[in-house]
Scaffold this active site. Sequence first.
Site, PDB file in Angstrom:
ATOM      1  N   CYS A 134      69.316 -27.097 -35.953  1.00 29.49           N
ATOM      2  CA  CYS A 134      69.209 -25.960 -35.038  1.00 29.49           C
ATOM      3  C   CYS A 134      68.192 -24.955 -35.567  1.00 29.49           C
ATOM      4  O   CYS A 134      67.336 -24.471 -34.829  1.00 29.49           O
ATOM      5  CB  CYS A 134      70.583 -25.304 -34.868  1.00 29.49           C
ATOM      6  SG  CYS A 134      70.612 -23.987 -33.622  1.00 29.49           S
ATOM      7  N   CYS A 135      68.283 -24.644 -36.859  1.00 28.63           N
ATOM      8  CA  CYS A 135      67.320 -23.719 -37.464  1.00 28.63           C
ATOM      9  C   CYS A 135      65.906 -24.274 -37.385  1.00 28.63           C
ATOM     10  O   CYS A 135      64.945 -23.523 -37.175  1.00 28.63           O
ATOM     11  CB  CYS A 135      67.686 -23.455 -38.925  1.00 28.63           C
ATOM     12  SG  CYS A 135      69.110 -22.374 -39.165  1.00 28.63           S
ATOM     13  N   CYS A 151      70.868 -15.145 -36.048  1.00 25.09           N
ATOM     14  CA  CYS A 151      71.337 -15.573 -34.727  1.00 25.09           C
ATOM     15  C   CYS A 151      72.831 -15.275 -34.571  1.00 25.09           C
ATOM     16  O   CYS A 151      73.595 -15.313 -35.536  1.00 25.09           O
ATOM     17  CB  CYS A 151      71.084 -17.065 -34.538  1.00 25.09           C
ATOM     18  SG  CYS A 151      69.332 -17.516 -34.528  1.00 25.09           S
ATOM     19  N   CYS A 202      75.681 -17.736 -36.015  1.00 25.83           N
ATOM     20  CA  CYS A 202      75.724 -17.976 -37.454  1.00 25.83           C
ATOM     21  C   CYS A 202      75.680 -16.687 -38.272  1.00 25.83           C
ATOM     22  O   CYS A 202      75.330 -16.708 -39.461  1.00 25.83           O
ATOM     23  CB  CYS A 202      74.592 -18.907 -37.870  1.00 25.83           C
ATOM     24  SG  CYS A 202      74.675 -20.537 -37.081  1.00 25.83           S
ATOM     25  N   CYS A 229      67.473 -20.332 -43.703  1.00 25.23           N
ATOM     26  CA  CYS A 229      67.244 -21.033 -42.438  1.00 25.23           C
ATOM     27  C   CYS A 229      66.200 -22.140 -42.583  1.00 25.23           C
ATOM     28  O   CYS A 229      66.165 -23.071 -41.794  1.00 25.23           O
ATOM     29  CB  CYS A 229      66.815 -20.060 -41.352  1.00 25.23           C
ATOM     30  SG  CYS A 229      65.222 -19.259 -41.671  1.00 25.23           S
TER      31      CYS A 229
END
Length: 250
Positions: free
Chosen positions: A136-137, A217, A220, A244
Amino acid sequence: MVVMTVMREEDIVTGGSMSVEEATDRAADLMKRYGHLQGISLIEPMVHDEFNGRITMTSSFGTEAAALLALVSEVDANLPVIFLDTRKLFGETHRYREQLVDKLGLTNIKIMRPDEKLLAVDDPNGMLFASDTAKCCYLRKVEPLQRALTGYDAWLTGRKRFHGGERDALPVIETAGTRIKINPLAGYNRSDIEDIFENRALPHHPLEAEGYLSIGCMPCTDRVDPGTTDVRAGRWAGQDKTECGIHYII
């Protein structure tokens, strides 16, 4: 006049970068000449002399971001500032960005967003953070920054040693593959950052008062208990993850 651009492929700076070997040699030379400096004393020669027109900075517009943004604005308010809009940020972060841009007179904000085609394939429902935070990062931060940095030979970051973890031995100048990374606040402590805020009457991120010490974000980022000294304790809480990945870019 503020130029706040959502970056598209045609907006990306073109041009070649140094080789890894050239970047390594350049960083070593710069460390010999400037490694004893920090803050504005380091930013000025990097922006005006060493990398004039080939340097940018990244900012999360998080809790401590205003410190570096303020120093950079005093050196060159038109320096390109890359802001990664992951599509998962707090609304407060977007509003804080606009507040700081106005306060500091920043004129060249580059907003970089994830590749919609990649998201459609790998994160179609927007829930990838729940199963694979690393990927995702990568999709929402690392890959967009790789594109945004095209054509730049150097970039300024707001990382600091007192954040601990992998940042304990952070140098003020380092290599990032084919680029030079400059960390003007590497040696600053919490008190130094507070002094910058106080002396320049900088506003704080609104979520800081609600218990957020470091803000990324929404999925997280967590509040931390009062008195917590680990600045990044609320990031990816409970996971074996502290970064990240944008600072591993080569």
